[in-house]
Enzyme design. Structure first.
Site, PDB file in Angstrom:
ATOM      1  N   LYS A 130     -36.566   0.735 -11.583  1.00  9.30           N
ATOM      2  CA  LYS A 130     -35.215   0.448 -11.061  1.00  9.30           C
ATOM      3  C   LYS A 130     -34.787   1.595 -10.153  1.00  9.30           C
ATOM      4  O   LYS A 130     -35.300   2.716 -10.257  1.00  9.30           O
ATOM      5  CB  LYS A 130     -34.196   0.252 -12.182  1.00  9.30           C
ATOM      6  CG  LYS A 130     -34.047   1.397 -13.197  1.00  9.30           C
ATOM      7  CD  LYS A 130     -33.097   2.525 -12.811  1.00  9.30           C
ATOM      8  CE  LYS A 130     -32.919   3.570 -13.914  1.00  9.30           C
ATOM      9  NZ  LYS A 130     -32.369   4.846 -13.467  1.00  9.30           N
ATOM     10  N   GLY A 145     -39.606  11.119 -16.076  1.00  5.05           N
ATOM     11  CA  GLY A 145     -38.562  12.033 -15.585  1.00  5.05           C
ATOM     12  C   GLY A 145     -38.298  11.823 -14.116  1.00  5.05           C
ATOM     13  O   GLY A 145     -37.964  12.745 -13.382  1.00  5.05           O
ATOM     14  N   LEU A 172     -36.468   6.518 -12.499  1.00 10.43           N
ATOM     15  CA  LEU A 172     -36.829   5.145 -12.110  1.00 10.43           C
ATOM     16  C   LEU A 172     -36.853   4.197 -13.318  1.00 10.43           C
ATOM     17  O   LEU A 172     -37.201   3.027 -13.190  1.00 10.43           O
ATOM     18  CB  LEU A 172     -38.199   5.117 -11.421  1.00 10.43           C
ATOM     19  CG  LEU A 172     -38.345   5.994 -10.169  1.00 10.43           C
ATOM     20  CD1 LEU A 172     -39.749   5.838  -9.581  1.00 10.43           C
ATOM     21  CD2 LEU A 172     -37.294   5.632  -9.125  1.00 10.43           C
ATOM     22  N   SER A 197     -38.141   0.477 -18.908  1.00 10.55           N
ATOM     23  CA  SER A 197     -38.724  -0.777 -18.437  1.00 10.55           C
ATOM     24  C   SER A 197     -39.934  -1.161 -19.290  1.00 10.55           C
ATOM     25  O   SER A 197     -40.115  -2.331 -19.646  1.00 10.55           O
ATOM     26  CB  SER A 197     -39.140  -0.630 -16.968  1.00 10.55           C
ATOM     27  OG  SER A 197     -39.603  -1.850 -16.456  1.00 10.55           O
ATOM     28  N   ASP A 234     -30.672   2.343 -20.453  1.00 11.15           N
ATOM     29  CA  ASP A 234     -31.199   1.583 -19.308  1.00 11.15           C
ATOM     30  C   ASP A 234     -32.006   0.354 -19.721  1.00 11.15           C
ATOM     31  O   ASP A 234     -32.424  -0.419 -18.868  1.00 11.15           O
ATOM     32  CB  ASP A 234     -32.120   2.472 -18.458  1.00 11.15           C
ATOM     33  CG  ASP A 234     -31.351   3.477 -17.631  1.00 11.15           C
ATOM     34  OD1 ASP A 234     -30.113   3.341 -17.518  1.00 11.15           O
ATOM     35  OD2 ASP A 234     -31.990   4.397 -17.088  1.00 11.15           O
TER      36      ASP A 234
HETATM   37  O1  C5P Z   1     -30.235   6.466 -22.995  1.00  9.78           O
HETATM   38  P1  C5P Z   1     -31.246   7.506 -22.688  1.00  9.78           P
HETATM   39  O2  C5P Z   1     -32.195   7.738 -23.826  1.00  9.78           O
HETATM   40  O3  C5P Z   1     -31.907   7.338 -21.386  1.00  9.78           O
HETATM   41  O4  C5P Z   1     -30.408   8.852 -22.549  1.00  9.78           O
HETATM   42  C1  C5P Z   1     -30.947  10.139 -22.700  1.00  9.78           C
HETATM   43  C2  C5P Z   1     -29.797  11.131 -22.926  1.00  9.78           C
HETATM   44  O5  C5P Z   1     -28.971  11.202 -21.767  1.00  9.78           O
HETATM   45  C3  C5P Z   1     -28.866  10.751 -24.059  1.00  9.78           C
HETATM   46  O6  C5P Z   1     -29.308  11.271 -25.275  1.00  9.78           O
HETATM   47  C4  C5P Z   1     -27.557  11.375 -23.635  1.00  9.78           C
HETATM   48  O7  C5P Z   1     -27.544  12.744 -23.967  1.00  9.78           O
HETATM   49  C5  C5P Z   1     -27.595  11.281 -22.116  1.00  9.78           C
HETATM   50  N1  C5P Z   1     -26.875  10.102 -21.599  1.00  9.78           N
HETATM   51  C6  C5P Z   1     -25.498  10.128 -21.526  1.00  9.78           C
HETATM   52  N2  C5P Z   1     -24.838   9.029 -21.045  1.00  9.78           N
HETATM   53  C7  C5P Z   1     -25.495   7.931 -20.632  1.00  9.78           C
HETATM   54  C8  C5P Z   1     -26.909   7.886 -20.680  1.00  9.78           C
HETATM   55  C9  C5P Z   1     -27.567   8.993 -21.174  1.00  9.78           C
HETATM   56  O8  C5P Z   1     -24.864  11.111 -21.897  1.00  9.78           O
HETATM   57  N3  C5P Z   1     -24.805   6.878 -20.158  1.00  9.78           N
END
Ligand code: C5P
Length: 317
Positions: free
Chosen positions: A18, A105, A108, A113, A145
């Site tokens: 994405k 990292g 994307l 996904s 995501d």
């Molecule tokens: O959801 P994901 O595992 O990708 O997020 C990784 C980290 O990024 C989360 O643990 C959080 O600390 C931060 N995050 C956030 N707000 C979001 C998405 C992610 O603070 N909307």
């Protein structure tokens, strides 16, 4: 990148990347997660998963192309598979082969996904017949995501990224440039200097549906927005700044350039990948050739629909 293919080895499904065409941080929830407004689109650059059912309830993983070692217990694919097995109360398991092409990292959404395609494929192979919303809600527990990939349409997203309104973005080709190291998402979100109070936009302000001059209006709208995570990533990872500047140099013909933006290039998600959008593949390839040698880059086509969002999948999910 095709849709799902069935073979003696099981089902082979793509897990596309994405892009966040813009990303504003509008607030923070009590649990520390950030409230966002973003526009998600898919591109035809994808990981690939091949999954077959096991009757013994066990799981196995073959992981190819991972840049760094990811322990099986931490792999979002395996976590998704186990979570679905538990929630569905099935006695079936799976063999899963992952061929990674998307950077980790990179911003994307590769891991998310992969998790979503695992959920979609196992949901079908195990014959679960859940509503798509239920699968997306389960996916949200794996990452913010994941739901957009389960729903499978480009979308205006709010909440932490899980409140989705499908939108159609005009057709484009993206030139992506990948800095040599990725950016860990939590590091960006916890930075004290992150802008956390961007004013909320109205979704209706995104030009869509039957408007004359739609492409020009979308370019102008997007050029006026930004990615609030970008200044933090640029400060913490100088390669992001360097790659943005190099891409901007060759992207004056890009959507953001044409729309009057201050830069032709933008970062996706929490980085490190940066991108520029073009009307044609030829424009994207011409810009790619003008990049400094040694920069890793790809040209990809924008997709409003996830490849697993076709009829066949819609009736089963
Ligand atoms: O959801 P994901 O595992 O990708 O997020 C990784 C980290 O990024 C989360 O643990 C959080 O600390 C931060 N995050 C956030 N707000 C979001 C998405 C992610 O603070 N909307």
């Amino acid at each position: 990148m095709g849709a799902a293919q069935l073979s003696a080895q099981g089902i082979t499904v793509p897990a596309p990347a994405k892009l966040n065409l813009f990303l504003h941080v509008t607030g923070r929830r009590a649990d520390g997660y950030h409230l966002l407004q973003t526009l998600f689109v898919f591109i035809d650059l994808a990981d690939q998963l091949t999954i077959s059912v096991r009757a013994d309830g066990q799981f196995s993983r073959i992981a190819l192309g991972y840049a760094d070692e990811v322990a099986e217990a931490d792999d979002l694919v395996m976590r998704a598979a186990r979570m679905l097995q538990q929630e569905a109360g099935t006695t079936l398991g799976a063999n899963i082969r992952i061929e990674k092409r998307l950077p980790m990292g990179g911003g994307l959404g590769g891991g998310s996904s992969d998790a979503a395609s695992t959920l979609l494929a196992l949901h079908r192979l195990w014959g679960l017949h859940w509503p798509r919303d239920r699968l997306a809600t389960l996916g949200l527990r794996l990452g913010a995501d994941v739901p957009v990939f389960v729903h499978g349409h480009s979308a205006w997203a709010e909440g932490v990224g899980e409140i989705l309104q499908p939108v159609d973005v005009e057709s484009f080709f993206a030139l992506l440039v990948m800095p040599p190291r990725g950016v860990p998402t939590p590091m960006i979100f916890r930075d004290p200097e992150l802008t956390r109070n961007s004013p909320a936009l109205k979704m209706a302000s995104f030009p869509a549906g039957g408007l004359r001059g739609l492409a020009a209006a979308q370019k102008q709208f997007l050029a006026a927005q930004r990615n609030d995570l970008q200044p933090v990533a640029c400060r913490l990872v100088p390669e992001v700044t360097e790659h943005l500047a190099a891409l901007d140099q060759v992207s004056r013909e890009s959507w953001f350039g044409q729309g009057g933006g201050i830069s032709g290039a933008r970062m996706s998600g929490s980085g490190a990948c940066v991108f520029a959008l073009f009307d044609t593949e030829e424009q994207a390839r011409t810009a790619q050739q003008a990049l400094p040698s040694g920069m890793k880059s790809f040209v990809a086509r924008g997709l409003n629909q996830h490849p697993l969002h076709g009829e066949e999948w819609a009736t089963r999910v």
